[in-house]
Structures are given as structure tokens and as C-alpha cells.
Scaffold this motif. Structure first.
Motif, PDB file in Angstrom:
ATOM      1  N   ASN A  13       0.554  -1.143  -0.285  1.00 49.01           N
ATOM      2  CA  ASN A  13      -0.034   0.341   0.088  1.00 49.01           C
ATOM      3  C   ASN A  13       0.839   1.465  -0.127  1.00 49.01           C
ATOM      4  OD1 ASN A  13      -1.994   2.188   0.482  1.00 49.01           O
ATOM      5  ND2 ASN A  13      -2.276   1.413   2.632  1.00 49.01           N
ATOM      6  N   PHE A  14       1.148   2.051  -1.272  1.00 50.05           N
ATOM      7  CA  PHE A  14       1.366   3.315  -1.412  1.00 50.05           C
ATOM      8  C   PHE A  14       0.808   4.465  -0.836  1.00 50.05           C
ATOM      9  CE2 PHE A  14       3.829   0.127  -3.448  1.00 50.05           C
ATOM     10  CZ  PHE A  14       5.213   0.116  -3.312  1.00 50.05           C
ATOM     11  N   TYR A  15      -0.043   4.853  -0.406  1.00 50.81           N
ATOM     12  CA  TYR A  15      -1.439   5.390  -0.474  1.00 50.81           C
ATOM     13  C   TYR A  15      -0.767   6.382   0.776  1.00 50.81           C
ATOM     14  CZ  TYR A  15      -5.139   9.008   0.453  1.00 50.81           C
ATOM     15  OH  TYR A  15      -4.988  10.286   0.554  1.00 50.81           O
ATOM     16  N   PRO A  16      -0.175   7.320   1.675  1.00 49.98           N
ATOM     17  CA  PRO A  16       0.625   7.731   2.537  1.00 49.98           C
ATOM     18  C   PRO A  16      -0.219   8.323   3.844  1.00 49.98           C
ATOM     19  CG  PRO A  16       0.607   9.456   0.479  1.00 49.98           C
ATOM     20  CD  PRO A  16       0.182   8.358   0.304  1.00 49.98           C
ATOM     21  N   GLY A  17      -0.172   7.411   5.035  1.00 50.54           N
ATOM     22  CA  GLY A  17      -1.245   7.230   6.062  1.00 50.54           C
ATOM     23  C   GLY A  17      -2.003   6.821   6.039  1.00 50.54           C
ATOM     24  N   ASP A  18      -2.213   5.710   5.203  1.00 49.72           N
ATOM     25  CA  ASP A  18      -3.132   4.611   5.573  1.00 49.72           C
ATOM     26  C   ASP A  18      -2.506   3.436   5.725  1.00 49.72           C
ATOM     27  OD1 ASP A  18      -4.882   2.607   4.969  1.00 49.72           O
ATOM     28  OD2 ASP A  18      -5.610   3.731   2.501  1.00 49.72           O
ATOM     29  N   ASP A  19      -2.770   2.871   6.940  1.00 52.51           N
ATOM     30  CA  ASP A  19      -1.966   1.180   7.031  1.00 52.51           C
ATOM     31  C   ASP A  19      -3.283   0.345   6.797  1.00 52.51           C
ATOM     32  OD1 ASP A  19      -4.752   1.756   9.090  1.00 52.51           O
ATOM     33  OD2 ASP A  19      -3.405   2.093  10.616  1.00 52.51           O
ATOM     34  N   LYS A  20      -3.738   0.536   5.648  1.00 53.67           N
ATOM     35  CA  LYS A  20      -4.608  -0.424   5.705  1.00 53.67           C
ATOM     36  C   LYS A  20      -3.854  -1.551   4.700  1.00 53.67           C
ATOM     37  CE  LYS A  20      -8.928   1.743   5.083  1.00 53.67           C
ATOM     38  NZ  LYS A  20      -8.509   2.717   5.789  1.00 53.67           N
ATOM     39  N   PRO A  21      -4.273  -2.937   4.540  1.00 52.77           N
ATOM     40  CA  PRO A  21      -3.763  -4.353   3.931  1.00 52.77           C
ATOM     41  C   PRO A  21      -4.349  -3.627   1.938  1.00 52.77           C
ATOM     42  CG  PRO A  21      -5.555  -5.327   5.299  1.00 52.77           C
ATOM     43  CD  PRO A  21      -5.570  -3.343   5.154  1.00 52.77           C
ATOM     44  N   ALA A  22      -2.974  -3.998   1.416  1.00 50.56           N
ATOM     45  CA  ALA A  22      -2.730  -3.494  -0.394  1.00 50.56           C
ATOM     46  C   ALA A  22      -3.822  -4.702  -0.384  1.00 50.56           C
ATOM     47  CB  ALA A  22      -2.080  -3.987  -1.009  1.00 50.56           C
ATOM     48  N   ILE A  50      -1.385 -12.623  -7.847  1.00 52.36           N
ATOM     49  CA  ILE A  50      -2.235 -11.866  -8.571  1.00 52.36           C
ATOM     50  C   ILE A  50      -1.606 -11.020  -7.045  1.00 52.36           C
ATOM     51  CG2 ILE A  50      -4.341 -10.129  -7.636  1.00 52.36           C
ATOM     52  CD1 ILE A  50      -5.695 -12.680  -8.579  1.00 52.36           C
ATOM     53  N   VAL A  51      -0.738  -9.620  -7.329  1.00 54.73           N
ATOM     54  CA  VAL A  51      -0.050  -9.200  -6.358  1.00 54.73           C
ATOM     55  C   VAL A  51      -1.314  -7.387  -6.148  1.00 54.73           C
ATOM     56  CG1 VAL A  51       1.888  -8.120  -5.307  1.00 54.73           C
ATOM     57  CG2 VAL A  51       2.381 -10.503  -6.745  1.00 54.73           C
ATOM     58  N   PRO A  52      -1.670  -7.376  -5.062  1.00 58.78           N
ATOM     59  CA  PRO A  52      -2.227  -5.861  -5.075  1.00 58.78           C
ATOM     60  C   PRO A  52      -1.197  -5.094  -4.779  1.00 58.78           C
ATOM     61  CG  PRO A  52      -2.900  -7.094  -3.181  1.00 58.78           C
ATOM     62  CD  PRO A  52      -1.755  -8.303  -4.252  1.00 58.78           C
ATOM     63  N   VAL A  53      -1.856  -3.815  -5.180  1.00 53.29           N
ATOM     64  CA  VAL A  53      -0.890  -2.548  -5.242  1.00 53.29           C
ATOM     65  C   VAL A  53      -1.785  -1.429  -5.155  1.00 53.29           C
ATOM     66  CG1 VAL A  53       1.057  -1.416  -6.113  1.00 53.29           C
ATOM     67  CG2 VAL A  53       0.962  -3.562  -6.052  1.00 53.29           C
ATOM     68  N   ARG A  54      -1.688  -0.835  -4.341  1.00 57.47           N
ATOM     69  CA  ARG A  54      -3.159   0.294  -3.614  1.00 57.47           C
ATOM     70  C   ARG A  54      -1.672   1.701  -4.322  1.00 57.47           C
ATOM     71  NH1 ARG A  54      -6.023   0.490   1.365  1.00 57.47           N
ATOM     72  NH2 ARG A  54      -7.302   2.104  -0.206  1.00 57.47           N
ATOM     73  N   SER A  66       2.735   8.689  -5.272  1.00 57.32           N
ATOM     74  CA  SER A  66       2.283   6.864  -5.222  1.00 57.32           C
ATOM     75  C   SER A  66       2.685   6.816  -5.954  1.00 57.32           C
ATOM     76  CB  SER A  66       1.691   6.864  -4.015  1.00 57.32           C
ATOM     77  OG  SER A  66       0.929   7.828  -2.685  1.00 57.32           O
ATOM     78  N   ILE A  67       2.263   6.794  -7.567  1.00 60.00           N
ATOM     79  CA  ILE A  67       1.739   6.218  -8.483  1.00 60.00           C
ATOM     80  C   ILE A  67       3.820   5.839  -8.814  1.00 60.00           C
ATOM     81  CG2 ILE A  67       1.171   5.666 -10.698  1.00 60.00           C
ATOM     82  CD1 ILE A  67      -1.036   7.992  -9.508  1.00 60.00           C
ATOM     83  N   VAL A  68       4.274   7.213  -8.489  1.00 58.45           N
ATOM     84  CA  VAL A  68       5.632   6.190  -8.689  1.00 58.45           C
ATOM     85  C   VAL A  68       6.442   5.260  -7.481  1.00 58.45           C
ATOM     86  CG1 VAL A  68       7.626   7.398  -9.057  1.00 58.45           C
ATOM     87  CG2 VAL A  68       5.353   8.707 -10.273  1.00 58.45           C
ATOM     88  N   LYS A  69       6.419   5.892  -7.081  1.00 57.06           N
ATOM     89  CA  LYS A  69       6.954   4.866  -5.715  1.00 57.06           C
ATOM     90  C   LYS A  69       6.063   3.034  -6.403  1.00 57.06           C
ATOM     91  CE  LYS A  69       7.714   7.680  -1.901  1.00 57.06           C
ATOM     92  NZ  LYS A  69       6.832   8.403  -0.694  1.00 57.06           N
ATOM     93  N   ILE A  74       7.300  -2.834  -8.470  1.00 63.29           N
ATOM     94  CA  ILE A  74       6.815  -3.382  -9.080  1.00 63.29           C
ATOM     95  C   ILE A  74       7.932  -4.269  -9.900  1.00 63.29           C
ATOM     96  CG2 ILE A  74       5.511  -3.844 -10.914  1.00 63.29           C
ATOM     97  CD1 ILE A  74       3.824  -2.036  -9.586  1.00 63.29           C
ATOM     98  N   ALA A  75       8.726  -2.751 -10.272  1.00 61.86           N
ATOM     99  CA  ALA A  75      10.006  -2.556 -11.305  1.00 61.86           C
ATOM    100  C   ALA A  75      11.051  -3.852 -10.617  1.00 61.86           C
ATOM    101  CB  ALA A  75      10.684  -1.788 -11.706  1.00 61.86           C
TER     102      ALA A  75
END
Length: 96
Positions: A13-22, A50-54, A66-69, A74-75
Motif C-alpha cells: 500500500n503506497f497511499y500515505p497515512g493509510d495502514d490498510k492492507p493492499a 495477483i499482487v495487489p498494489v494500492r 505514490s504511483i511512481v513509488k 513493481i519493477a
């Protein structure tokens, strides 16, 4: 989701301040898209992992950083072929 037959790995999960699982999908959109791509019943690649990425918060907004990170993370995942679906909208960004 039962249509994934246990093929969901731990993501990020790359959304800042969000501790929810991806893999926590606030609105069902990510699950819908993942099922179209890799669902057992009607998915295009029914044996794919499937590998979830938020990158968006539950309100549906996010940051280009967040998208860039997320893309960088992923890369860096070694030894895996990757198909990325980014169901995003927004303004044009030179960072992407």
C-alpha cells in the motif's frame, strides 16, 4: 475472493497515512479489475498470481508520487513476469 483460488500474494500500500492492507478494496473496483484479468471463471489469465498494489485512498484520490513509488517497487520485484493494470484517471504528469 473465491474466484482467485488462493493466488493472491502480499502486496504493498503506497497511499500515505493509510495502514490498510493492499488487498483491502474499499469500493470493489480493484477486485472487479483483478477478476477480469485473472479470475478463475472469466479471467483472461486464470492461473496468474495477483499482487495487489494500492495507490489510492478509500476516497478515490491519490498522489502521483505514490504511483511512481509503486511502479518502482513493481519493477524491483525479481524473477517475476509482470502485467500491470492501472485503472487511474487524472491530470497529465511528466513524472509518469
Amino acid at each position: 475472493h473465491e474466484d482467485f483460488d488462493g493466488r493472491v500474494e502480499e502486496g504493498m500500500n503506497f497511499y500515505p497515512g493509510d495502514d490498510k492492507p493492499a488487498n483491502q478494496d474499499c469500493h470493489g473496483h480493484g477486485t472487479h479489475v483483478a477478476s477480469t484479468a485473472a479470475g478463475r471463471t472469466l479471467g483472461v489469465a486464470p492461473r496468474a498470481t495477483i499482487v495487489p498494489v494500492r495507490v489510492l485512498g478509500c476516497g478515490g484520490s491519490g498522489y502521483t508520487s505514490s504511483i511512481v513509488k509503486a511502479l518502482s517497487w513493481i519493477a524491483k520485484q525479481k524473477g517475476k513476469r509482470k502485467v500491470i493494470n492501472m485503472s487511474l484517471g487524472g491530470l497529465r504528469s511528466s513524472a509518469l
